[in-house]
Every structure is written in C-alpha cells, then in structure tokens.
Design a protein around this motif. Sequence first.
Motif, PDB file in Angstrom:
ATOM      1  N   ARG A 170       0.803  -1.220   0.000  1.00  0.00           N
ATOM      2  CA  ARG A 170       0.000   0.000   0.000  1.00  0.00           C
ATOM      3  C   ARG A 170       0.841   1.276   0.000  1.00  0.00           C
ATOM      4  O   ARG A 170       0.321   2.358  -0.254  1.00  0.00           O
ATOM      5  CB  ARG A 170      -0.916   0.017   1.234  1.00  0.00           C
ATOM      6  CG  ARG A 170      -1.966  -1.076   1.238  1.00  0.00           C
ATOM      7  CD  ARG A 170      -2.792  -0.993   2.516  1.00  0.00           C
ATOM      8  NE  ARG A 170      -3.484   0.280   2.631  1.00  0.00           N
ATOM      9  CZ  ARG A 170      -4.673   0.543   2.090  1.00  0.00           C
ATOM     10  NH1 ARG A 170      -5.288  -0.393   1.381  1.00  0.00           N
ATOM     11  NH2 ARG A 170      -5.243   1.715   2.252  1.00  0.00           N
ATOM     12  N   THR A 171       2.127   1.158   0.293  1.00  0.00           N
ATOM     13  CA  THR A 171       2.921   2.373   0.474  1.00  0.00           C
ATOM     14  C   THR A 171       4.357   2.184   0.011  1.00  0.00           C
ATOM     15  O   THR A 171       4.790   1.075  -0.319  1.00  0.00           O
ATOM     16  CB  THR A 171       2.906   2.788   1.964  1.00  0.00           C
ATOM     17  OG1 THR A 171       3.475   4.084   2.102  1.00  0.00           O
ATOM     18  CG2 THR A 171       3.705   1.800   2.812  1.00  0.00           C
ATOM     19  N   LYS A 208      -3.735   8.047  -0.584  1.00  0.00           N
ATOM     20  CA  LYS A 208      -4.507   6.806  -0.513  1.00  0.00           C
ATOM     21  C   LYS A 208      -4.079   5.801  -1.582  1.00  0.00           C
ATOM     22  O   LYS A 208      -4.900   5.266  -2.335  1.00  0.00           O
ATOM     23  CB  LYS A 208      -5.991   7.101  -0.622  1.00  0.00           C
ATOM     24  CG  LYS A 208      -6.518   7.988   0.507  1.00  0.00           C
ATOM     25  CD  LYS A 208      -7.995   8.255   0.397  1.00  0.00           C
ATOM     26  CE  LYS A 208      -8.491   9.125   1.549  1.00  0.00           C
ATOM     27  NZ  LYS A 208      -9.936   9.428   1.453  1.00  0.00           N
ATOM     28  N   THR A 209      -2.769   5.569  -1.657  1.00  0.00           N
ATOM     29  CA  THR A 209      -2.263   4.601  -2.630  1.00  0.00           C
ATOM     30  C   THR A 209      -2.565   3.181  -2.162  1.00  0.00           C
ATOM     31  O   THR A 209      -2.790   2.923  -0.981  1.00  0.00           O
ATOM     32  CB  THR A 209      -0.747   4.758  -2.816  1.00  0.00           C
ATOM     33  OG1 THR A 209      -0.089   4.603  -1.552  1.00  0.00           O
ATOM     34  CG2 THR A 209      -0.408   6.110  -3.405  1.00  0.00           C
ATOM     35  N   SER A 210      -2.555   2.260  -3.121  1.00  0.00           N
ATOM     36  CA  SER A 210      -2.798   0.860  -2.799  1.00  0.00           C
ATOM     37  C   SER A 210      -2.004  -0.028  -3.747  1.00  0.00           C
ATOM     38  O   SER A 210      -1.369   0.440  -4.699  1.00  0.00           O
ATOM     39  CB  SER A 210      -4.298   0.549  -2.903  1.00  0.00           C
ATOM     40  OG  SER A 210      -4.778   0.810  -4.210  1.00  0.00           O
ATOM     41  N   CYS A 245       2.192   8.721   0.510  1.00  0.00           N
ATOM     42  CA  CYS A 245       1.319   7.650   0.022  1.00  0.00           C
ATOM     43  C   CYS A 245       0.012   7.599   0.813  1.00  0.00           C
ATOM     44  O   CYS A 245      -1.068   7.400   0.242  1.00  0.00           O
ATOM     45  CB  CYS A 245       2.041   6.307   0.112  1.00  0.00           C
ATOM     46  SG  CYS A 245       3.380   6.132  -1.092  1.00  0.00           S
ATOM     47  N   LYS A 246       0.107   7.791   2.117  1.00  0.00           N
ATOM     48  CA  LYS A 246      -1.095   7.763   2.956  1.00  0.00           C
ATOM     49  C   LYS A 246      -2.045   8.895   2.582  1.00  0.00           C
ATOM     50  O   LYS A 246      -3.262   8.705   2.472  1.00  0.00           O
ATOM     51  CB  LYS A 246      -0.696   7.882   4.429  1.00  0.00           C
ATOM     52  CG  LYS A 246      -1.864   7.759   5.389  1.00  0.00           C
ATOM     53  CD  LYS A 246      -1.374   7.799   6.838  1.00  0.00           C
ATOM     54  CE  LYS A 246      -2.543   7.665   7.808  1.00  0.00           C
ATOM     55  NZ  LYS A 246      -2.078   7.706   9.221  1.00  0.00           N
ATOM     56  N   TYR A 266       8.412   3.082   1.131  1.00  0.00           N
ATOM     57  CA  TYR A 266       9.256   3.469   2.261  1.00  0.00           C
ATOM     58  C   TYR A 266      10.560   4.110   1.796  1.00  0.00           C
ATOM     59  O   TYR A 266      11.131   4.944   2.483  1.00  0.00           O
ATOM     60  CB  TYR A 266       9.543   2.257   3.147  1.00  0.00           C
ATOM     61  CG  TYR A 266       8.302   1.739   3.825  1.00  0.00           C
ATOM     62  CD1 TYR A 266       7.760   2.406   4.925  1.00  0.00           C
ATOM     63  CD2 TYR A 266       7.641   0.613   3.346  1.00  0.00           C
ATOM     64  CE1 TYR A 266       6.598   1.949   5.538  1.00  0.00           C
ATOM     65  CE2 TYR A 266       6.484   0.146   3.956  1.00  0.00           C
ATOM     66  CZ  TYR A 266       5.971   0.819   5.058  1.00  0.00           C
ATOM     67  OH  TYR A 266       4.822   0.372   5.653  1.00  0.00           O
ATOM     68  N   SER A 274       6.082   7.482   3.095  1.00  0.00           N
ATOM     69  CA  SER A 274       4.876   6.779   3.564  1.00  0.00           C
ATOM     70  C   SER A 274       3.755   7.763   3.854  1.00  0.00           C
ATOM     71  O   SER A 274       2.571   7.473   3.616  1.00  0.00           O
ATOM     72  CB  SER A 274       5.196   5.945   4.808  1.00  0.00           C
ATOM     73  OG  SER A 274       5.690   6.778   5.849  1.00  0.00           O
ATOM     74  N   ASN A 275       4.099   8.957   4.353  1.00  0.00           N
ATOM     75  CA  ASN A 275       3.080   9.987   4.599  1.00  0.00           C
ATOM     76  C   ASN A 275       2.455  10.473   3.297  1.00  0.00           C
ATOM     77  O   ASN A 275       1.255  10.732   3.223  1.00  0.00           O
ATOM     78  CB  ASN A 275       3.692  11.171   5.347  1.00  0.00           C
ATOM     79  CG  ASN A 275       4.105  10.808   6.764  1.00  0.00           C
ATOM     80  OD1 ASN A 275       3.538   9.908   7.362  1.00  0.00           O
ATOM     81  ND2 ASN A 275       5.098  11.505   7.287  1.00  0.00           N
TER      82      ASN A 275
END
Length: 256
Positions: free
Chosen positions: A171-172, A229-231, A225-226, A174, A222-223
């Motif tokens: 989902r993300t 709203k990636t998946s 992507c959050k 790093y 990661s922030n």
Amino acid sequence: MARKTEHPARREAFFKALMGDFSQHLRIPSAFIKNLNRRSLHICRLKGPSGQCWVVELEKRGNRLFFHKGWEEFVKHHPLEVGDFLIFGYDGVSMFDVTIYGKTFCEKNVKAAKRRSDSNGIAAKRSGKLPRRSDSHADKRRAVDDVEETSVRPIPFQSKNSFICRVLKARTLYEVYIPMEVVIAEGLKAGMAIKIQDTFGMSWHLRLRANHDRVLMRLGLSNICKANKTSHGDTVIFEFVKPRVVQLHIIRAGAY
C-alpha cells in the motif's frame, strides 16, 4: 628552410554512456555547451556510422541543454540500448559525428543490431508479448521488497522531464532509489532538500539520503502515500519539473 608542419584543427567532442531512460532526450554535458556555435543552440544534425544524418532540435531547461525532438528517431534507427557508449565529435558549426560502441567495448555493428531488433519485434508480435526492455545492472536492483520496477511493464506517461516510476506491491513506499541518470541530470546529492507536490496542491519537503554510492528518497514517502490513498498495483511517478521540485503523479491500478 624547414617546412612548417600543419596540424589539423582540434575537434571538440564529448561522450555519453547510456543509462536509464534516454529514448526521449539526452543531456549535453554542461561543460561542453560553451563550445557550441550559437546556431547550434537550437538545432543540429547527428551523423550516424552509415553517414546518414538526422536533424535534431535542442531544448534548453534552465542552464541545461538536451537533444530532444528528432533524437528518438536516431535512437530507434541505431537500436541504442543501456550500456552503449557514444562519442559525439563536433564540427564547430552544427554537425555531430556520432560513433557508437556496444557492450563488447568495440564499435557497434548497427546493421546486425537492427536485424536482431526487427527479429525480436516480429517474434514478440507473433507471441503477443512485448519484448522486455534491457536495463543496466543498477536499474535491475530492487529498492525494497514492496516495490516493483516498471522496466518490465509499459506505462501511459511521457515527459520531457526526468522522472522515476514505481509500481506498488504493497500500500505504500518506504524508500525509492534514484537512478544515476536522474541524479546526474538533476544535479542531486545526499543531504539536498527537495519538495514533492501532488495534484491536489499538497506538498512535502524531503531530504535526500545516501546508501553506499546511491542516492535515495526515504523519510516522508509513507506519509505522501497515505495522503494520496495509494494501494497495491498503483503506479507512482516522481517527475522533476523544476530544480529540487518533484511533481507526484499516481496512476491507479486497473486504469490501463
């Protein structure tokens, strides 16, 4: 009376080792630009090993200069690939005489390379599969387990700017290792701060890190992507639109 020996005028030249995505444009070394005739700052001709010439437009981005429109045709005609080594001899006006060396470190047999390329294309069409792109050893290395390199699948994205693509296996993200071609083209280095902005107007500031001899983006990904709203299966594209400014594009899984 001793006869004066005439020496031929020195011919300026530069070389490029092909890495990363060079198919759409190729950067001329900054140190070489001062040698160009003013007429050559907009358009030039590239003479290949066969003697045939291609007209190529040059594009300026800030203080950088690139072979651009017409370069793609030159690449296709000479089946250029990652690992090839090109020498550009400049005539002082508007012509570059291009010598091509292959992975054998010998001058490339362009006719044989074209035959192989045509054969691979025909075989791919018959099997219904696209030929896999050849990439350097560095490009084949996986950054982390949750990222799939996009060298094995085409994406509906093109740009005159440098960009990096990653397909998410989770989902993300790093960390993302930046290809050396992009590092050189954008003048990046460890410790440098960059801004990443998305299409909604949000932005994040990241500081580039180093891992051995490679440069990467890590803290803050990661922030990003959050927030977007990636998946799994999404394609994340980092486009370098300005010095130290990166535009984020996300192509959702199943969109192509």
